[in-house]
Design a protein around this motif. Sequence first.
Motif, PDB file in Angstrom:
ATOM      1  N   PHE A   1       0.835  -1.202   0.000  1.00  0.00           N
ATOM      2  CA  PHE A   1       0.000   0.000   0.000  1.00  0.00           C
ATOM      3  C   PHE A   1       0.873   1.256   0.000  1.00  0.00           C
ATOM      4  N   PRO A   2       1.648   1.492  -1.053  1.00  0.00           N
ATOM      5  CA  PRO A   2       2.530   2.667  -1.038  1.00  0.00           C
ATOM      6  C   PRO A   2       1.760   3.981  -1.136  1.00  0.00           C
ATOM      7  N   ALA A   3       0.583   3.965  -1.756  1.00  0.00           N
ATOM      8  CA  ALA A   3      -0.181   5.203  -1.896  1.00  0.00           C
ATOM      9  C   ALA A   3      -0.757   5.648  -0.561  1.00  0.00           C
ATOM     10  N   ALA A   4      -0.985   4.721   0.354  1.00  0.00           N
ATOM     11  CA  ALA A   4      -1.539   5.087   1.652  1.00  0.00           C
ATOM     12  C   ALA A   4      -0.502   5.794   2.512  1.00  0.00           C
TER      13      ALA A   4
ATOM     14  N   SER B   1      -0.415  13.002  -1.935  1.00  0.00           N
ATOM     15  CA  SER B   1      -0.257  14.435  -2.136  1.00  0.00           C
ATOM     16  C   SER B   1      -1.634  15.074  -2.290  1.00  0.00           C
ATOM     17  N   ALA B   2      -1.699  16.339  -1.985  1.00  0.00           N
ATOM     18  CA  ALA B   2      -2.956  17.073  -2.091  1.00  0.00           C
ATOM     19  C   ALA B   2      -3.287  17.310  -3.561  1.00  0.00           C
ATOM     20  N   PRO B   3      -4.565  17.361  -3.909  1.00  0.00           N
ATOM     21  CA  PRO B   3      -4.917  17.637  -5.301  1.00  0.00           C
ATOM     22  C   PRO B   3      -4.531  19.067  -5.668  1.00  0.00           C
ATOM     23  N   PRO B   4      -4.296  19.322  -6.934  1.00  0.00           N
ATOM     24  CA  PRO B   4      -3.893  20.675  -7.330  1.00  0.00           C
ATOM     25  C   PRO B   4      -5.027  21.669  -7.102  1.00  0.00           C
ATOM     26  N   ALA B   5      -4.660  22.895  -6.885  1.00  0.00           N
ATOM     27  CA  ALA B   5      -5.651  23.949  -6.648  1.00  0.00           C
ATOM     28  C   ALA B   5      -6.416  24.228  -7.943  1.00  0.00           C
TER      29      ALA B   5
END
Length: 63
Positions: A22-25, A29-33
């Motif tokens: 589970f590397p994504a967990a 990163s936050a979504p772009p503005a």
Amino acid sequence: MEVTRASFVMVAMFSLIFSVFFPAAMAQSAPPAPAPTSDGTAIDQGIAYVLMLVALVLTYIIH
């Protein structure tokens, strides 16, 4: 002492397995503005309203 070493090994193995499957967990990163929605027309319209109000007041004062 043996319980501490065994628990350390279990935590190390669990974290290794978790980070492999589970590397994504682990690092999201936050979504772009979102892009700005104002293209300047609202500002231009506001300036036009203020100038028309000034012209109305000046016309009222002059007459």
